[in-house]
Design an enzyme around this catalytic site. Structure first.
Site, PDB file in Angstrom:
ATOM      1  N   ARG A 179       0.844  -1.188   0.000  1.00 46.30           N
ATOM      2  CA  ARG A 179       0.000   0.000   0.000  1.00 46.30           C
ATOM      3  C   ARG A 179       0.886   1.246   0.000  1.00 46.30           C
ATOM      4  O   ARG A 179       2.107   1.152  -0.132  1.00 46.30           O
ATOM      5  CB  ARG A 179      -0.928   0.003   1.216  1.00 46.30           C
ATOM      6  CG  ARG A 179      -0.216   0.009   2.564  1.00 46.30           C
ATOM      7  CD  ARG A 179      -1.225   0.001   3.707  1.00 46.30           C
ATOM      8  NE  ARG A 179      -0.593   0.088   5.015  1.00 46.30           N
ATOM      9  CZ  ARG A 179      -1.264   0.167   6.162  1.00 46.30           C
ATOM     10  NH1 ARG A 179      -2.584   0.147   6.153  1.00 46.30           N
ATOM     11  NH2 ARG A 179      -0.622   0.253   7.307  1.00 46.30           N
ATOM     12  N   THR A 181       3.249   4.148   0.987  1.00 46.69           N
ATOM     13  CA  THR A 181       4.315   4.242   1.990  1.00 46.69           C
ATOM     14  C   THR A 181       4.904   5.639   2.094  1.00 46.69           C
ATOM     15  O   THR A 181       5.702   5.904   2.989  1.00 46.69           O
ATOM     16  CB  THR A 181       5.469   3.278   1.658  1.00 46.69           C
ATOM     17  OG1 THR A 181       6.057   3.674   0.411  1.00 46.69           O
ATOM     18  CG2 THR A 181       4.990   1.838   1.582  1.00 46.69           C
ATOM     19  N   TRP A 192      12.299   3.781 -11.670  1.00 47.90           N
ATOM     20  CA  TRP A 192      11.460   3.492 -12.836  1.00 47.90           C
ATOM     21  C   TRP A 192      12.120   3.970 -14.128  1.00 47.90           C
ATOM     22  O   TRP A 192      11.970   3.329 -15.180  1.00 47.90           O
ATOM     23  CB  TRP A 192      10.081   4.126 -12.665  1.00 47.90           C
ATOM     24  CG  TRP A 192       9.234   3.406 -11.661  1.00 47.90           C
ATOM     25  CD1 TRP A 192       8.792   3.863 -10.459  1.00 47.90           C
ATOM     26  CD2 TRP A 192       8.733   2.064 -11.774  1.00 47.90           C
ATOM     27  NE1 TRP A 192       8.052   2.902  -9.813  1.00 47.90           N
ATOM     28  CE2 TRP A 192       7.999   1.787 -10.595  1.00 47.90           C
ATOM     29  CE3 TRP A 192       8.833   1.066 -12.746  1.00 47.90           C
ATOM     30  CZ2 TRP A 192       7.368   0.565 -10.374  1.00 47.90           C
ATOM     31  CZ3 TRP A 192       8.205  -0.152 -12.520  1.00 47.90           C
ATOM     32  CH2 TRP A 192       7.486  -0.390 -11.351  1.00 47.90           C
ATOM     33  N   SER A 220       5.141  -2.951 -17.408  1.00 51.31           N
ATOM     34  CA  SER A 220       4.104  -1.925 -17.374  1.00 51.31           C
ATOM     35  C   SER A 220       2.882  -2.413 -16.607  1.00 51.31           C
ATOM     36  O   SER A 220       2.281  -1.667 -15.818  1.00 51.31           O
ATOM     37  CB  SER A 220       3.706  -1.535 -18.802  1.00 51.31           C
ATOM     38  OG  SER A 220       2.579  -0.681 -18.804  1.00 51.31           O
ATOM     39  N   HIS A 223       3.710  -2.406 -12.951  1.00 52.57           N
ATOM     40  CA  HIS A 223       3.723  -1.011 -12.506  1.00 52.57           C
ATOM     41  C   HIS A 223       2.292  -0.509 -12.287  1.00 52.57           C
ATOM     42  O   HIS A 223       1.994   0.159 -11.282  1.00 52.57           O
ATOM     43  CB  HIS A 223       4.440  -0.158 -13.560  1.00 52.57           C
ATOM     44  CG  HIS A 223       4.816   1.206 -13.088  1.00 52.57           C
ATOM     45  ND1 HIS A 223       5.536   2.087 -13.867  1.00 52.57           N
ATOM     46  CD2 HIS A 223       4.560   1.868 -11.930  1.00 52.57           C
ATOM     47  CE1 HIS A 223       5.718   3.213 -13.195  1.00 52.57           C
ATOM     48  NE2 HIS A 223       5.126   3.108 -12.020  1.00 52.57           N
ATOM     49  N   ARG A 253      -2.654   7.746 -12.713  1.00 46.87           N
ATOM     50  CA  ARG A 253      -1.524   6.853 -12.987  1.00 46.87           C
ATOM     51  C   ARG A 253      -1.874   5.671 -13.882  1.00 46.87           C
ATOM     52  O   ARG A 253      -0.999   5.141 -14.556  1.00 46.87           O
ATOM     53  CB  ARG A 253      -0.940   6.335 -11.668  1.00 46.87           C
ATOM     54  CG  ARG A 253      -0.300   7.416 -10.819  1.00 46.87           C
ATOM     55  CD  ARG A 253       0.492   6.815  -9.681  1.00 46.87           C
ATOM     56  NE  ARG A 253       1.054   7.838  -8.808  1.00 46.87           N
ATOM     57  CZ  ARG A 253       1.803   7.576  -7.742  1.00 46.87           C
ATOM     58  NH1 ARG A 253       2.070   6.321  -7.422  1.00 46.87           N
ATOM     59  NH2 ARG A 253       2.279   8.556  -6.993  1.00 46.87           N
ATOM     60  N   CYS A 353      12.991   2.376   0.025  1.00 50.97           N
ATOM     61  CA  CYS A 353      11.867   2.187   0.951  1.00 50.97           C
ATOM     62  C   CYS A 353      11.788   0.700   1.227  1.00 50.97           C
ATOM     63  O   CYS A 353      11.659  -0.101   0.298  1.00 50.97           O
ATOM     64  CB  CYS A 353      10.576   2.697   0.317  1.00 50.97           C
ATOM     65  SG  CYS A 353       9.060   1.944   0.938  1.00 50.97           S
ATOM     66  N   CYS A 356       8.561  -1.105   0.148  1.00 52.66           N
ATOM     67  CA  CYS A 356       8.496  -1.119  -1.320  1.00 52.66           C
ATOM     68  C   CYS A 356       9.480  -2.142  -1.876  1.00 52.66           C
ATOM     69  O   CYS A 356       9.198  -2.832  -2.862  1.00 52.66           O
ATOM     70  CB  CYS A 356       8.822   0.260  -1.887  1.00 52.66           C
ATOM     71  SG  CYS A 356       7.820   1.598  -1.231  1.00 52.66           S
TER      72      CYS A 356
END
Length: 447
Positions: A179, A181, A192, A220, A223, A253, A353, A356
């Protein structure tokens, strides 16, 4: 002039208020709303199923099964190397923050099967990788549910040494959800940028090698899935710790870009195909955690997944991998793309992170496992290289994440688009009033 602007703004204000009132009408009052339309229809590009079938079978069969499966003890724990030693650029301070330390589990919390050939990683407080965000920290708490180790082998598509237990730690995925962060800015963009520009640039129009398209679409799609989950579980108010959906983020996004939605569905079907292709292997694997009841449940759910009659009837071949790596350039293309994917895997060590990095590594390993299954099986559809426990855990958790994203897109795409269209006039109204105030201030300063 000011009078005209104010009159226009007030007229616009009444229109916007009317629209907003209609949208947020009391649920108890009678309301005849138009039926939500199916935004995405037809065959998914480069796949063998259509949007309608995927949405139906995912909602009815796959999502409920996967959600229950990943909560079982066997699929709950993931072994991961969380240290941050980026191989591509010098450390720039992103891994030296001290105010986001993670509580290490004492060794006596690990069940005995975990301890075999395993030594928990020692994480120094000098190398906390959360960039000052408490919500980015990984909770390393584990309970007594565990599983026995399978044969450990390295995945040829990924960078991490899965046999090197010295730097590994076990993480309970259920208490470390994917989720929001707070991880953003130059560090995140650099990851990226390196993924897309150096390892899987978008294929040009008329690209003749489908293999190059596949790698780009997989990344993609992943992502897009990550972005959907960030938007679905977003920290709305940090002071009150209020979490909820951020529809604007999901729209900006992913949802406003049809190709990103296509790629999400493509990645979902690609991974689903790998699970179906490894059905015999997965059915006979040992899901042993020492909890007989839970282990039988895990085994039963896996069998229901890989031998589901509704799934096989609706979408028997989600993706046809047989058409790849053909011709004289096939082996060379495979080697090139395998190296590019390995580089992407290595980039996960550069993510600033910790949480992540956890989900990035898990999902990249899951994709690498899907690639390993689809492109290294024998004539009997058995993987020519054995799957290790961590690969199976990553693969099924990735499929669950993609399934959840597909479900969210199907259920919320039209609603979010409507919300954005209603909210936009309000933001325009605000800018009009700001312009009026600015004009009034200029007028006052000149008198």
């Amino acid at each position: 002039m000011i009078t005209v602007l104010m009159a226009s703004a007030m007229t616009y204000d009444r229109r916007a208020s009317s629209s907003i009132t209609l949208f947020f009408k009391d649920h108890n009052s009678s309301c005849h709303c138009p039926k939500v339309s199916q935004k995405y229809t037809g065959i998914i590009e480069d796949c063998c199923c259509d949007f309608e079938t995927v949405d139906s079978i995912n909602g009815e069969v796959l999502h409920p099964l996967l959600k229950e499966l990943v909560a079982t003890p066997f699929f709950r724990y993931f072994k991961v190397k969380l240290g941050c030693r980026c191989p591509f650029w010098p450390e720039d301070g992103m891994c030296r923050l001290r105010d986001c330390s993670v509580c290490e589990c004492p060794e006596n919390e690990f069940p005995e099967p975990f301890k075999k050939n395993f030594h928990p990683a020692l994480i120094s407080t000098d190398f906390m990788c959360q960039e000052g965000k408490s919500q980015a920290s990984v909770d390393r708490t584990v309970d007594n549910g565990a599983f026995r180790g399978w044969v450990e082998t390295d995945n040829p598509w990924t960078n991490d040494d899965e046999t090197d237990n010295d730097d590994m730690t076990y993480v309970n995925l259920q208490i470390n959800p994917e989720r929001y962060t707070g991880y953003s800015g130059p560090s995140a963009r650099r990851i990226w940028d390196a993924v897309y520009t150096e390892n899987c640039p978008k294929y040009p129009e008329g690209e003749i090698f489908q293999e190059k398209k596949v790698l780009y679409k997989l990344i993609s799609g992943l992502h897009s899935s990550i972005s959907i989950h960030i938007g679905a579980e977003y920290l709305l108010h940090e002071l009150t710790n209020q979490w909820g959906e951020n529809p604007e983020l999901m729209n900006d996004r992913v949802l406003r870009y049809p190709d990103r939605v296509q790629n999400l569905y493509f990645t979902f079907l690609f991974v689903l195909r790998s699970v179906m292709k490894a059905a015999n292997y997965l059915e006979h694997a040992e899901y042993n955690t020492g909890n007989n009841e839970e282990d039988m449940k895990s085994h039963s759910l896996v069998k229901q997944l890989v031998h589901n009659s509704k799934l096989q009837a609706a979408c028997p071949l989600p993706f046809d991998e047989a058409k790849l790596w053909q011709g004289q350039s096939g082996p060379e293309l495979k080697q090139t793309i395998q190296m590019q994917f390995k580089n992407i895997s290595a980039l996960m060590d550069c993510v600033g992170c910790e949480k992540c990095r956890l989900w990035g590594k898990l999902q990249i390993l899951g994709l690498g496992t899907a690639l390993k299954i689809l492109f290294s099986v024998d004539d009997k559809n058995h993987p020519s290289e054995p799957l290790q426990r961590n690969e199976v855990i990553a693969l099924l958790n990735l499929l669950n994440r993609l399934s959840e994203s597909v479900k969210l897109v199907h259920e919320k795409a039209d609603m979010i688009e409507n919300v954005v269209h209603i909210v936009e006039p309000a933001s325009t109204k605000t800018s009009v009033w700001q312009s009026i105030n600015q004009i009034m201030r200029l007028g006052n300063s000149s008198t």
